[in-house]
Each structure stands twice: as structure tokens, then as C-alpha cells.
Design a protein around this motif. Structure first.
Motif, PDB file in Angstrom:
ATOM      1  N   ARG D  85     -83.378  11.038 -46.407  1.00 54.83           N
ATOM      2  CA  ARG D  85     -84.459  10.211 -45.885  1.00 54.83           C
ATOM      3  C   ARG D  85     -84.046   9.552 -44.561  1.00 54.83           C
ATOM      4  NH1 ARG D  85     -85.634   5.201 -47.212  1.00 54.83           N
ATOM      5  NH2 ARG D  85     -84.287   5.192 -49.036  1.00 54.83           N
ATOM      6  N   ARG D  86     -82.822   9.049 -44.534  1.00 56.14           N
ATOM      7  CA  ARG D  86     -82.300   8.444 -43.297  1.00 56.14           C
ATOM      8  C   ARG D  86     -82.311   9.465 -42.160  1.00 56.14           C
ATOM      9  NH1 ARG D  86     -77.561   5.691 -43.624  1.00 56.14           N
ATOM     10  NH2 ARG D  86     -77.153   6.633 -41.605  1.00 56.14           N
ATOM     11  N   GLY D  87     -81.916  10.698 -42.506  1.00 53.67           N
ATOM     12  CA  GLY D  87     -81.900  11.746 -41.487  1.00 53.67           C
ATOM     13  C   GLY D  87     -83.286  11.950 -40.910  1.00 53.67           C
ATOM     14  N   THR D  88     -84.274  11.992 -41.769  1.00 48.60           N
ATOM     15  CA  THR D  88     -85.644  12.178 -41.308  1.00 48.60           C
ATOM     16  C   THR D  88     -86.064  11.025 -40.397  1.00 48.60           C
ATOM     17  OG1 THR D  88     -86.155  13.317 -43.368  1.00 48.60           O
ATOM     18  CG2 THR D  88     -88.009  12.573 -42.046  1.00 48.60           C
ATOM     19  N   GLU D  89     -85.654   9.807 -40.834  1.00 47.50           N
ATOM     20  CA  GLU D  89     -85.991   8.652 -39.998  1.00 47.50           C
ATOM     21  C   GLU D  89     -85.291   8.724 -38.647  1.00 47.50           C
ATOM     22  OE1 GLU D  89     -84.805   5.467 -42.476  1.00 47.50           O
ATOM     23  OE2 GLU D  89     -86.622   5.500 -43.701  1.00 47.50           O
ATOM     24  N   SER D  90     -84.092   9.314 -38.646  1.00 48.12           N
ATOM     25  CA  SER D  90     -83.323   9.396 -37.406  1.00 48.12           C
ATOM     26  C   SER D  90     -83.855  10.459 -36.458  1.00 48.12           C
ATOM     27  CB  SER D  90     -81.854   9.681 -37.714  1.00 48.12           C
ATOM     28  OG  SER D  90     -81.291   8.603 -38.427  1.00 48.12           O
ATOM     29  N   LEU D  91     -84.894  11.135 -36.885  1.00 49.23           N
ATOM     30  CA  LEU D  91     -85.490  12.132 -35.997  1.00 49.23           C
ATOM     31  C   LEU D  91     -85.951  11.471 -34.694  1.00 49.23           C
ATOM     32  CD1 LEU D  91     -87.510  14.444 -38.418  1.00 49.23           C
ATOM     33  CD2 LEU D  91     -85.593  15.076 -36.940  1.00 49.23           C
ATOM     34  N   SER D  92     -86.181  10.158 -34.743  1.00 52.95           N
ATOM     35  CA  SER D  92     -86.621   9.481 -33.526  1.00 52.95           C
ATOM     36  C   SER D  92     -85.550   9.546 -32.444  1.00 52.95           C
ATOM     37  CB  SER D  92     -86.981   8.028 -33.824  1.00 52.95           C
ATOM     38  OG  SER D  92     -85.859   7.342 -34.317  1.00 52.95           O
ATOM     39  N   GLU D  93     -84.274   9.591 -32.881  1.00 57.89           N
ATOM     40  CA  GLU D  93     -83.205   9.741 -31.890  1.00 57.89           C
ATOM     41  C   GLU D  93     -83.301  11.090 -31.213  1.00 57.89           C
ATOM     42  OE1 GLU D  93     -79.086   8.747 -32.853  1.00 57.89           O
ATOM     43  OE2 GLU D  93     -79.827   7.739 -34.653  1.00 57.89           O
ATOM     44  N   LEU D  94     -83.499  12.117 -32.079  1.00 55.93           N
ATOM     45  CA  LEU D  94     -83.628  13.467 -31.533  1.00 55.93           C
ATOM     46  C   LEU D  94     -84.825  13.524 -30.588  1.00 55.93           C
ATOM     47  CD1 LEU D  94     -82.321  16.360 -32.042  1.00 55.93           C
ATOM     48  CD2 LEU D  94     -84.408  16.836 -33.317  1.00 55.93           C
ATOM     49  N   TYR D  95     -85.884  12.868 -31.007  1.00 52.28           N
ATOM     50  CA  TYR D  95     -87.091  12.810 -30.185  1.00 52.28           C
ATOM     51  C   TYR D  95     -86.781  12.225 -28.805  1.00 52.28           C
ATOM     52  CZ  TYR D  95     -91.774  11.306 -28.718  1.00 52.28           C
ATOM     53  OH  TYR D  95     -92.919  11.092 -28.024  1.00 52.28           O
ATOM     54  N   ALA D  96     -86.086  11.068 -28.811  1.00 56.68           N
ATOM     55  CA  ALA D  96     -85.799  10.380 -27.552  1.00 56.68           C
ATOM     56  C   ALA D  96     -84.913  11.233 -26.638  1.00 56.68           C
ATOM     57  CB  ALA D  96     -85.123   9.034 -27.829  1.00 56.68           C
TER      58      ALA D  96
END
Lengths: 131, 131, 131, 131
Positions: D85-96
Motif C-alpha cells: 500500500r505504501r508503494g502505491t502511495e509512493s507512486l506520487s514520487e514516481l509521478y513527480a
DNA sequence: GTGGTCTAGACCACT
DNA sequence: GTGGTCTAGACCACA
């Protein structure tokens, strides 16, 4: 006549001084020759007249040229001799730079070789680029 | 440890960079060695911590040094090699300066002699001061 | 002109660098264009001049920009090309991050979808905030 | 067991957290497994015990592990699920990051290709080096 | 303790 | 007006 690099770290007025000095030292300009007018040179090399004026004033202070109000700016009689003496005095710059390069690990042989190339005008690894 | 000349035209942070680079290039400091702390060096040479920090940051950007927040600042592994390469690349500066002095009438022999003095560390007419 | 988020963990000077680089990479600023002056930008985005200066100095060191004392700060000729190259080289960061997310159990499909959203500018679950 | 890069910009305690999380997410460590002791791991990877402790405390706060005073530190029952779940939330980093690279001129195709390489484990142009 | 960031305010050389 | 340097003093995260 003069080549100005506005993006260079060397101030424009100093570039002008350097190049005029070189013209004199190399004999391209001789004692008594008139320098281009401030306004004429200004439009020619696209530099602010104040900057040209500053360079001429500096050259006057150095005794390299003589400004005659209302007539113009002329190469001094003893300019070539003065420049040669100034060059000898500026050997301290060469000394400092060579010392630094040596301290960075550049061998004496490489330094002498570079001097030879500069004197003979070759461009082996001397790109003319500054710092 | 470092000698700062506040009257020099060379910025203090550059003097710090130069001297640390020299210490590394001469082997006085080796890869992995820790530099003095920003605050410690600050009180030692009486220079504002921000100025030391600026020098260290620059050295970090150059890859000469690696800053680790909270731990200190360390000489990079390949720093000596990098410095020597930088020195060789900077020969173009020596080239340009020698060319200019030669154009002002300084003889090749004088240039070579100055190189010798710089390498041997003598101060004949090389005061280290600028022109 | 620039948007600064003082609450971000990204240093202000880095935000400035990033945004100027983006302006150049996207063509909003072109080679030769003059950047806002340090003081002018300072009052415009309410950031201390020293912080602006730090950003500009960094951009100068990166070769993206050329600072000319007394004249201003200009976009370098090859800045766009350099930025694109830098971006390609930074793909390794994306690689590392994607690898980490994948190791945490995020499926490849989700990663690709996030890329698509980033490219198209949507903000589905990409808030720009850090995890 | 863990690989620490003391010269990295990433704080040591964060490196520890990342690697333990990866071990759990990949199944190398399972729910209920005991983590190495603070002092044992300290001597093994040559890191200050306080730093290990900080990492463990952080993992505890995240709910990834459970510290039992006097007994040790254990992987939580729902750790794998939380990490995903944390990984999915961290997708915002990948996005940025993807958004930034795209703004620097990197094409979407290159981004997707890098994702594929990261997922498949190839190292084409992904050196793993950070920023 | 360490390095890193930011602000406020000053002075300099150059255009 | 421009950028560049320096000081003084503050706060932060990290070890």
C-alpha cells in the motif's frame, strides 16, 4: 578591429585595453597613431561609450596613450618600451599560475612545452580559452 | 593550516579551495581524509562559517570532496587524479598568458626562466602578487 | 513567474533552479534570453537575494546560464541541449525508484499508468507531494 | 546482510529502513521473523547503534515491525500488505520525477522503456546511481 | 558535534 | 542598474 566577448569574465574595458596594448606591442599601431574615436569604436564593436571611455582613460593613466581634448587619443612615444617593461613585471602572474599548475601535479616539462607552443604560435593544447 | 590573505583580490572562498586542492595534489591530504569542520576552520582562520561552507560546497560540486551531512567532509577517492587532469587541462590558461606576454615583447627565455623559478619555488621576481 | 513552496522539503534555491531549467527545456526561455535580475526576482517571489544568487550561481556552474557581472544573467547557447542530455542521464534515478516500488509490490501496470499521467499532466494520484 | 553507503546523500538510517522494507516486500523476511539485534547489526555493518535504533524505531512507528522490549524486533503480521500500500502511495514520487524528466525533454517512450527495464531487472542505462 | 539552508544587511567592481 | 562576495546570526536534520 577589436574582438569583444561580452560573455567573458574579463571586463569589457579590460578586453579593450589588452587588445590595444597588443596592437601597439606588436607594431600594428605605432607611436603617434590616433586611436579610433570613442563614439566611432562604440558603434563598431557595439559597446557602451562609457566603457570605451573608461578603457581610454585607463590607457592614458598608464601612459600608453595620450588624450588630447578635442583632438583625440594618440599612442604615446614610449608606449612600446613601457609595454615591454610592464610585460616583464607581469611575469609574476605567469610565475603564480605556473606555481599553481605545478602544485596540481603538472610536470615542469609540460609547462615549458606550453611556453614553447605559445611563443611559436602553435595551438596544440592551447585553445585560448580562459579559465 | 591555511593561509588567507584578506587583502587579495582573490575571494577568500577561492583561496580556501586552492589551498585545499594543493594539499591534496601534493599528498599532504589523502583520499578519505576528513577536512576540518566548517565551524572549526572558521575559528581557526578567522573566516565566517558561511564562507568556509561555500568553499566546501564548491569542492563537493567539483568532486574533489564528499560532504556527508552530520558526519563531515572527506577527500574523494579519485581527487588526486582529478586534480592532475584539471591541471593539465588548465595549461591553456598558461598558454594564453604566455602568448600575451610574448606579444608584449617578453622574450621566450624570460618566460622559461620564470617557469623554472615557479617550479623550484624561488621568488626572484615572482612575488605572487598580480601585475 | 516562478512558484515557490516554502513548506516543501526541496530547498528554495533548488526549486528556482528546477523551474528555470523547465522554462528553458520547454522553450519558454531561449538561448540568449536574460533572466530576471537577482534583486528583481527577489522582491517578486519574496525570497532573499542571496538565495536567488545561489540558484543563479549553481545554474552558471551547470553551464545552463552565463552570469556577466554588471550586465545580467543569460541563458547559455547550448542550454536546451544540455538539459535534454541531463534528463536522459537522470533516467537512472527513475530506474532506481521504479525498481524500488516494484520490489515493494507495485505492479508494472501501475508504474506505466503513473508515467502516462505524469506525461499528460493529469494529477490522478500524483499530488506532487512526496510519499 | 545490508549494504550501507556512508558517502550517500541518503541518511544511513533511511538506507537501513529501505533495505529492510525491501527484504520484507520481496519475501526474504516474513511476518514474525526477528530482525538482527541493534548491537549485532551495528558491528556487522559498522554503523552507530543509535542510527540502527533510529531506523528500528521508525519502522516500528510505520507499523512494519514490532519492538518487544527485552526480546527484540519482529516483522509485523501485516507488513507485506502495508508495504504494498505504501508503494502505491509512493507512486506520487514516481509521478513527480517522471514529470520533471519529461519537462527536461525526455520522451514518454524512454520513460516507459526505463520502467520496463527496472521491472525486468535489466541494467541497460540504469546504473542504480542516485542523483 | 556535523553539514545545509535561509535571512538581513553590507560592500565591491562593472555597465 | 547588474552580479559577486562576505559577515552575522538563525534554524534544521542527522550522527
Amino acid at each position: 578591429m577589436l574582438q569583444i566577448d561580452v560573455l567573458s569574465r574579463v571586463p569589457v574595458y579590460e578586453q579593450i585595453i589588452d587588445q590595444i596594448e597588443t596592437l601597439i606591442a606588436t607594431g600594428a599601431m605605432e607611436a603617434g597613431d590616433q586611436l579610433p574615436s570613442v563614439r566611432g569604436l562604440s558603434v563598431e564593436i557595439l559597446v557602451n561609450p562609457n566603457t570605451i571611455q573608461k578603457a581610454y582613460t585607463e590607457l592614458d593613466n598608464l601612459g600608453i596613450v595620450t588624450s588630447v581634448p578635442g583632438r583625440g587619443c594618440f599612442v604615446s612615444q614610449n608606449a612600446p618600451e613601457m609595454l615591454r617593461r610592464r610585460g616583464t613585471e607581469s611575469l609574476s602572474e605567469l610565475y603564480a599560475l605556473a606555481k599553481r599548475l605545478h602544485s596540481l601535479g603538472v610536470r615542469a616539462e609540460e609547462l615549458h612545452q606550453t611556453i614553447d607552443e605559445a611563443v611559436s604560435g602553435k595551438t596544440a593544447d592551447g585553445t585560448g580559452k580562459e579559465g
